[in-house]
Motif scaffolding. Structure first.
Motif, mmCIF file in Angstrom:
data_model
loop_
_atom_site.group_PDB
_atom_site.id
_atom_site.type_symbol
_atom_site.label_atom_id
_atom_site.label_comp_id
_atom_site.label_asym_id
_atom_site.label_seq_id
_atom_site.Cartn_x
_atom_site.Cartn_y
_atom_site.Cartn_z
ATOM 1 N N ARG A 117 2.821 10.643 -6.463
ATOM 2 C CA ARG A 117 3.710 11.140 -7.506
ATOM 3 C C ARG A 117 2.917 11.501 -8.751
ATOM 4 N NH1 ARG A 117 6.542 6.990 -7.915
ATOM 5 N NH2 ARG A 117 8.043 7.508 -6.279
ATOM 6 N N GLU A 118 1.970 10.621 -9.106
ATOM 7 C CA GLU A 118 1.148 10.894 -10.282
ATOM 8 C C GLU A 118 0.289 12.149 -10.063
ATOM 9 O OE1 GLU A 118 -1.099 7.407 -10.938
ATOM 10 O OE2 GLU A 118 0.584 6.200 -11.680
ATOM 11 N N ILE A 119 -0.265 12.294 -8.828
ATOM 12 C CA ILE A 119 -1.082 13.484 -8.531
ATOM 13 C C ILE A 119 -0.230 14.743 -8.609
ATOM 14 C CG2 ILE A 119 -2.346 14.675 -6.702
ATOM 15 C CD1 ILE A 119 -3.407 11.983 -5.802
ATOM 16 N N ALA A 120 0.986 14.693 -8.034
ATOM 17 C CA ALA A 120 1.860 15.867 -8.062
ATOM 18 C C ALA A 120 2.228 16.235 -9.491
ATOM 19 C CB ALA A 120 3.124 15.586 -7.247
ATOM 20 N N GLU A 121 2.507 15.230 -10.319
ATOM 21 C CA GLU A 121 2.840 15.521 -11.709
ATOM 22 C C GLU A 121 1.657 16.144 -12.440
ATOM 23 O OE1 GLU A 121 4.135 11.845 -13.287
ATOM 24 O OE2 GLU A 121 6.082 11.824 -12.258
ATOM 25 N N GLY A 122 0.450 15.584 -12.185
ATOM 26 C CA GLY A 122 -0.742 16.146 -12.826
ATOM 27 C C GLY A 122 -1.021 17.563 -12.356
ATOM 28 N N LEU A 123 -0.887 17.802 -11.030
ATOM 29 C CA LEU A 123 -1.127 19.140 -10.498
ATOM 30 C C LEU A 123 -0.109 20.139 -11.036
ATOM 31 C CD1 LEU A 123 -2.727 20.915 -8.546
ATOM 32 C CD2 LEU A 123 -1.160 20.223 -6.722
ATOM 33 N N ASP A 124 1.141 19.707 -11.137
ATOM 34 C CA ASP A 124 2.168 20.601 -11.663
ATOM 35 C C ASP A 124 1.859 20.984 -13.117
ATOM 36 O OD1 ASP A 124 4.828 21.881 -11.368
ATOM 37 O OD2 ASP A 124 5.361 20.487 -12.979
ATOM 38 N N LYS A 125 1.436 20.006 -13.874
ATOM 39 C CA LYS A 125 1.065 20.308 -15.263
ATOM 40 C C LYS A 125 -0.115 21.282 -15.322
ATOM 41 C CE LYS A 125 2.669 15.884 -17.173
ATOM 42 N NZ LYS A 125 2.241 14.631 -17.866
ATOM 43 N N TYR A 126 -1.115 21.041 -14.425
ATOM 44 C CA TYR A 126 -2.295 21.908 -14.427
ATOM 45 C C TYR A 126 -1.926 23.335 -14.015
ATOM 46 C CZ TYR A 126 -6.706 23.931 -12.945
ATOM 47 O OH TYR A 126 -7.771 24.764 -12.764
ATOM 48 N N ASP A 161 0.830 -1.208 0.000
ATOM 49 C CA ASP A 161 0.000 0.000 0.000
ATOM 50 C C ASP A 161 0.867 1.262 0.000
ATOM 51 O OD1 ASP A 161 -2.234 -1.563 0.066
ATOM 52 O OD2 ASP A 161 -2.505 -1.415 2.254
ATOM 53 N N ARG A 162 1.996 1.220 0.744
ATOM 54 C CA ARG A 162 2.874 2.374 0.778
ATOM 55 C C ARG A 162 3.462 2.669 -0.603
ATOM 56 N NH1 ARG A 162 5.067 1.251 5.162
ATOM 57 N NH2 ARG A 162 6.760 -0.065 4.413
ATOM 58 N N ARG A 163 3.855 1.603 -1.277
ATOM 59 C CA ARG A 163 4.374 1.790 -2.634
ATOM 60 C C ARG A 163 3.300 2.345 -3.562
ATOM 61 N NH1 ARG A 163 6.861 -3.282 -1.555
ATOM 62 N NH2 ARG A 163 5.235 -4.308 -2.773
ATOM 63 N N LEU A 164 2.074 1.804 -3.397
ATOM 64 C CA LEU A 164 0.974 2.302 -4.242
ATOM 65 C C LEU A 164 0.667 3.768 -3.929
ATOM 66 C CD1 LEU A 164 -1.470 -0.763 -4.185
ATOM 67 C CD2 LEU A 164 -0.073 0.035 -6.105
ATOM 68 N N ASP A 165 0.672 4.136 -2.612
ATOM 69 C CA ASP A 165 0.412 5.533 -2.246
ATOM 70 C C ASP A 165 1.490 6.455 -2.788
ATOM 71 O OD1 ASP A 165 -1.818 4.764 -0.934
ATOM 72 O OD2 ASP A 165 -0.907 4.731 1.079
ATOM 73 N N THR A 166 2.735 6.020 -2.690
ATOM 74 C CA THR A 166 3.820 6.858 -3.205
ATOM 75 C C THR A 166 3.675 7.071 -4.701
ATOM 76 O OG1 THR A 166 5.275 5.991 -1.476
ATOM 77 C CG2 THR A 166 6.314 7.075 -3.361
ATOM 78 N N GLN A 167 3.348 6.010 -5.371
ATOM 79 C CA GLN A 167 3.172 6.112 -6.824
ATOM 80 C C GLN A 167 1.979 7.011 -7.159
ATOM 81 O OE1 GLN A 167 2.698 2.344 -8.715
ATOM 82 N NE2 GLN A 167 2.527 3.187 -10.792
ATOM 83 N N TYR A 168 0.886 6.848 -6.379
ATOM 84 C CA TYR A 168 -0.311 7.642 -6.643
ATOM 85 C C TYR A 168 -0.057 9.125 -6.358
ATOM 86 C CZ TYR A 168 -5.146 9.209 -6.326
ATOM 87 O OH TYR A 168 -6.317 9.892 -6.497
#
Length: 641
Positions: free
Chosen positions: A193-202, A184-191
């Motif tokens: 990271r994906e949210i931060a990348e999406g927010l940065d793009k937005y 779950d920790r690995r999944l949360d970290t990955q999730y």
């Protein structure tokens, strides 16, 4: 040695006790049965004797045995006990007791008829049974303990096995939980990271969009600013032209108002000077005539005094009675002339101020409110009077407020202030200090007093039904006010009337070292002479005279001495006699008040509040600053009244 089965050698029932050689019960049941047997034997009439207690320990068996009760004994012991009376049965390894030799009867008679030998024999058999039962109980207890130990061992083994299984299961569960948590920790970290990348793009996209909008808005603002600047410059040019025109018009109106005020003051000064010269000429002709007539006080001087303060002569100030259809006015001609001139000057100032108020972007209400606030704060101390006077004079010198505006506001507010319970002497000190620096203010103050109360002229208007038509119209003419559609009461009117007259009486006698009172005791003498010459006695005129004497009588007597006492004699002989002749009950308290004043010689006592407490009034703070004095006197009138 093999056990033998015992057979009872006795009847199967003794008394109420049934003997069962082959019982089917547990040890607890045996113990209970033995206790029951003892109780039954104790209740029986047979001579049995208990040798020892059969209290066996209470134990619980794990399970009940359904096997027959078998007692095992050794053959040697059986031979010694039963003396060859034991019967061996080939079908069992145990020996059984044979109780055939013991006879027990069911009846009570058989118990009584038993021999001592039978009882001894029975006792011996019972002891053997108890010993056998004790041994059996011991063996049974050992078996039970062994069985319990075995069961405890099995339980301990089971518990150990169960604990090992539980520990293994818990260990597996923890490993599984740790594995899942790591996943779950690995999944949360990955999730994340994906949210931060999406927010940065937005945010990058939004920032770029906002930058574009800001650039467009900035270009638009610069364009609008350039247009507004051009428009503002054009508007400023137009407003500057209008302002110059307005300033020019205001300057012309102000100059006109000041010129009118100066002309009015000059006219009043000339009139006063002419009246003084005329009166002085008349006094020279009648210098030897010092007797006061009984019916009129026309022989009393109105103004001229010598250097020591005594009347210099007499004059005949003619009483004026208007017989027009509109009203009937009684007053001296000089008093009416002065009133007319003062009211005319007040009217001209008000018209000039009205023209100044019509100018846009000019708000003088702030200065007027400030003056009103200062006047309300006037108290009976010298420090307070000095401070308020200084602040009022500073407002007079304000460059943004025309002097006519501030002086008119001062005159109106200070006259209206005396209506409320206030110290008349404190107000009069402020008036003297202000008017000594601004002489034109005195004319407006006196005009406001005359407009508020006709008896400060002094002047009286007689009622005529043909002239006024109704009492209400007459009351309005002499100064009554209408409150909520109704005419105020006579008591309220008298209170205001006395307040105005007291302020006038305080003004004429106020003396401040180093400051000239432009309307001093000479005017008070003139007022009293004109009053007694022209004013008829009634309720309103009596109240006015009473208020004046209480406030100004002390200063008048101190200056005029015997001449003032002559006026008091005229008041006592003529004015009070005329009041008594009217027979009006409402006049009694005023008549009594004036008589008390004369009889108790109250004019020898200084009125309360005449002398202010505190320091000196000669402080420079009470007058304009030196650097402003030249500008101030340039706007003020050079003449005084």
């Amino acid at each position: 040695m093999s056990p033998v089965k015992l057979t009872l050698r006795c009847p199967s029932k003794i008394g109420q006790v049934t003997v069962d050689p082959d019982p089917d019960f547990s040890f607890d049941d045996l113990r209970v049965e033995l206790h029951s047997l003892e109780e039954k034997l104790n209740k029986s009439t047979m001579p049995f004797k208990k040798t020892c207690s059969r209290d066996f320990p209470v134990t619980k068996t794990l399970k009940r045995s359904f096997k027959p009760f078998i007692m095992g004994v050794y053959e040697d012991e059986l031979k010694e006990i039963f003396n060859d009376e034991v019967v061996r049965e080939p079908s069992s390894n145990a020996n059984r007791f044979n109780c055939d030799g013991i006879f027990l009867s069911d009846s009570e008679d058989s118990d009584n008829d038993s021999t001592p030998e039978a009882q001894a024999y029975l006792k011996e058999d019972m002891d053997l049974v108890e010993s056998s039962l004790a041994e059996l109980t011991h063996d049974h207890m050992l078996n039970i303990k062994e069985e319990i130990r075995n069961q405890l061992g099995r339980l301990e083994t089971d518990l150990t096995t169960l604990n090992e299984k539980s520990s293994a299961a818990i260990s597996q569960i923890e490993k599984y939980y740790e594995a899942r948590r790591e996943a779950d920790r690995r999944l949360d970290t990955q999730y994340q990271r994906e949210i931060a990348e999406g927010l940065d793009k937005y945010l990058t996209t939004v920032q770029h969009h906002h930058e574009q909008i800001s650039q467009r808005e900035e270009r638009k603002i610069r364009s609008d600013a350039a247009f507004e600047e051009a428009k503002r410059k054009e508007k400023a040019i137009l407003e500057d032209k209008k302002r110059q025109e307005k300033l020019k018009a205001e300057a012309e109106a102000k100059a006109k108002a000041e010129e009118a005020m100066k002309a009015a003051i000059e006219a009043e000064r000339r009139a006063t000077k002419e009246a003084a010269e005329r009166e002085a000429a008349e006094n020279l002709k009648k210098v030897n005539n010092v007797q006061v007539q009984e019916t009129m006080v026309g022989s009393l001087t109105t103004k001229p005094v010598n250097s020591v303060g005594q009347p210099k002569g007499t004059t005949s100030d003619e009483t004026f009675v208007s017989k027009s259809p509109d009203s009937m006015v009684r007053a001296s001609k000089s008093a009416l002339a002065l009133e007319r001139e003062r009211l005319q000057q007040l009217k001209e100032v008000e018209e000039g101020n009205q023209a100044l108020r019509l100018s846009p972007n000019k708000d003088f209400n702030t200065y007027e409110r400030h003056i009103a606030r200062l006047i309300k704060q006037i108290g009976g101390t010298k420090e307070n009077v000095r401070t308020k006077t200084s602040e009022i004079l500073k407002i007079f010198m304000a460059p943004l407020c025309p002097q006519t505006i501030s002086i008119a506001a001062f005159a109106k507010k200070i006259v209206s202030q005396c209506e409320s319970p206030h110290d008349a002497f404190a107000l009069s000190h402020v008036i003297v200090l202000v008017t000594s620096q601004a002489p034109s203010a005195l004319v407006l103050v006196l005009a406001e007093l005359h407009r508020a109360c006709i008896y400060t002229v002094p002047k009286h208007i007689q009622y005529s039904a043909a002239a006024f038509g109704s009492k209400e119209s007459y009351y309005k003419t002499i100064g009554f006010r209408e409150v909520d559609g109704k005419m105020e009461s006579v008591e309220d009117y008298l209170m205001r009337l006395e307040a105005y007259v007291k302020l006038y009486g305080a003004l004429i006698q106020t003396e401040i070292p180093g400051v000239r009172n432009l309307h001093g005791l000479e005017e008070g003498w003139a007022w009293l002479a004109r009053f007694l010459n022209a004013i008829p006695p009634n309720l309103f005129t009596a109240a006015s005279l009473n208020a004046f004497l209480k406030v100004a009588g002390f200063a008048m007597y101190r200056k005029y001495k015997s001449q003032f006492r002559k006026l008091l004699n005229i008041i006592s002989n003529n004015f009070l006699s005329a009041l008594r002749g009217k027979g009006n009950a409402n006049l009694n308290h005023i008549i009594l008040d004036i008589e008390t004043y004369l009889e108790d010689r109250r004019f020898l006592e200084e009125p309360e509040g005449k002398t202010l407490v505190g320091g000196s009034l000669l402080s420079s703070d009470a007058f304009p600053e030196p650097e402003h004095a030249q500008e101030y006197y340039r706007h003020s009138s050079n003449s005084y009244y």
